[in-house]
Design a protein around this motif. Sequence first.
Motif, PDB file in Angstrom:
ATOM      1  N   TYR A  20      17.147  -9.521 -62.629  1.00  0.00           N
ATOM      2  CA  TYR A  20      18.176 -10.071 -63.351  1.00  0.00           C
ATOM      3  C   TYR A  20      18.204 -10.882 -64.689  1.00  0.00           C
ATOM      4  O   TYR A  20      16.986 -11.758 -63.642  1.00  0.00           O
ATOM      5  N   VAL A  46      22.938  -3.792 -67.298  1.00  0.00           N
ATOM      6  CA  VAL A  46      23.411  -4.221 -68.801  1.00  0.00           C
ATOM      7  C   VAL A  46      24.417  -3.616 -68.416  1.00  0.00           C
ATOM      8  O   VAL A  46      24.588  -2.538 -68.082  1.00  0.00           O
ATOM      9  N   LYS A  48      27.886  -1.814 -69.468  1.00  0.00           N
ATOM     10  CA  LYS A  48      28.477  -0.917 -70.027  1.00  0.00           C
ATOM     11  C   LYS A  48      29.951  -0.445 -69.349  1.00  0.00           C
ATOM     12  O   LYS A  48      29.682   0.235 -67.551  1.00  0.00           O
ATOM     13  N   LEU A  52      26.758  -0.789 -64.531  1.00  0.00           N
ATOM     14  CA  LEU A  52      25.390  -1.599 -64.513  1.00  0.00           C
ATOM     15  C   LEU A  52      24.531  -0.365 -65.772  1.00  0.00           C
ATOM     16  O   LEU A  52      24.190   0.354 -64.724  1.00  0.00           O
ATOM     17  N   ARG A  55      17.473  -0.538 -68.185  1.00  0.00           N
ATOM     18  CA  ARG A  55      16.827  -0.294 -68.887  1.00  0.00           C
ATOM     19  C   ARG A  55      15.940  -1.332 -68.573  1.00  0.00           C
ATOM     20  O   ARG A  55      15.461  -2.038 -68.263  1.00  0.00           O
ATOM     21  N   TYR A  57      12.781  -3.997 -69.159  1.00  0.00           N
ATOM     22  CA  TYR A  57      12.313  -4.625 -69.644  1.00  0.00           C
ATOM     23  C   TYR A  57      10.737  -4.750 -70.948  1.00  0.00           C
ATOM     24  O   TYR A  57      10.109  -5.016 -69.489  1.00  0.00           O
ATOM     25  N   LEU A  63      16.092  -8.385 -76.225  1.00  0.00           N
ATOM     26  CA  LEU A  63      16.301  -9.194 -75.896  1.00  0.00           C
ATOM     27  C   LEU A  63      17.665  -8.750 -76.336  1.00  0.00           C
ATOM     28  O   LEU A  63      17.412  -9.718 -77.458  1.00  0.00           O
ATOM     29  N   GLY A  66      24.634 -10.010 -74.346  1.00  0.00           N
ATOM     30  CA  GLY A  66      25.819  -8.959 -73.536  1.00  0.00           C
ATOM     31  C   GLY A  66      26.684  -9.510 -73.008  1.00  0.00           C
ATOM     32  O   GLY A  66      27.028 -10.417 -73.485  1.00  0.00           O
ATOM     33  N   LYS A  71      22.164 -12.882 -71.337  1.00  0.00           N
ATOM     34  CA  LYS A  71      20.385 -11.715 -71.533  1.00  0.00           C
ATOM     35  C   LYS A  71      20.198 -10.468 -71.301  1.00  0.00           C
ATOM     36  O   LYS A  71      20.592 -10.197 -70.203  1.00  0.00           O
ATOM     37  N   GLU A  72      20.447  -9.352 -72.422  1.00  0.00           N
ATOM     38  CA  GLU A  72      20.508  -7.620 -71.959  1.00  0.00           C
ATOM     39  C   GLU A  72      18.988  -7.472 -72.834  1.00  0.00           C
ATOM     40  O   GLU A  72      18.881  -7.446 -73.621  1.00  0.00           O
ATOM     41  N   THR A  74      17.180  -4.102 -74.755  1.00  0.00           N
ATOM     42  CA  THR A  74      17.066  -3.182 -75.429  1.00  0.00           C
ATOM     43  C   THR A  74      16.396  -1.891 -75.298  1.00  0.00           C
ATOM     44  O   THR A  74      16.430  -1.237 -75.783  1.00  0.00           O
TER      45      THR A  74
END
Length: 162
Positions: A20, A46, A48, A52, A55, A57, A63, A66, A71-72, A74
């Motif tokens: 996380y 992430v 949504k 959750l 994704r 890393y 990042l 979000g 920091k999430e 992409t």
Amino acid sequence: MLSGLEDQTVFRQARTVLAYAALPDEVQTQEWIERWKDEKILLLPVVKGNELELRRYTGRQDLQTGAFGIKEPTGPLFSDYGQIDVALVPGMAFDTLGHRLGRGKGYYDRLLPRLTAAYRIGICFGFQIFPCVPTEPFDLSMHEVWTEEGRISIPTILPQQP
């Protein structure tokens, strides 16, 4: 703080790890994630809506900020939950039986039952350990909890839900 965890067999043998990106009041994970990103398949959640999604890393460059200022990643969407070997789970409080108290939104309550093969490890500071935290019938307990003081083993005489 997570360095002792790296020496544990369950982590050494893990191929896919859910971690996380920490909020300011949580155990910080960014350096640990950077250290392991090329050795393991590292996943980050992430937010949504009320769920959750996970994704992969791929590095700090991928990042974005979000929900809740977290920091999430992409990176590619990951949905093969059965392939997750270890899940590092933050919490506001844990007890000595592995029960977790989150922030009240239920994100992890909905995610954890999907992680059927994952060994669940709670991550928190020592002052966040209590003799007992409130639980609901659907709550999944952790297999162990780690603080800056080390590992808290959970009694195996208690049934661990998948």
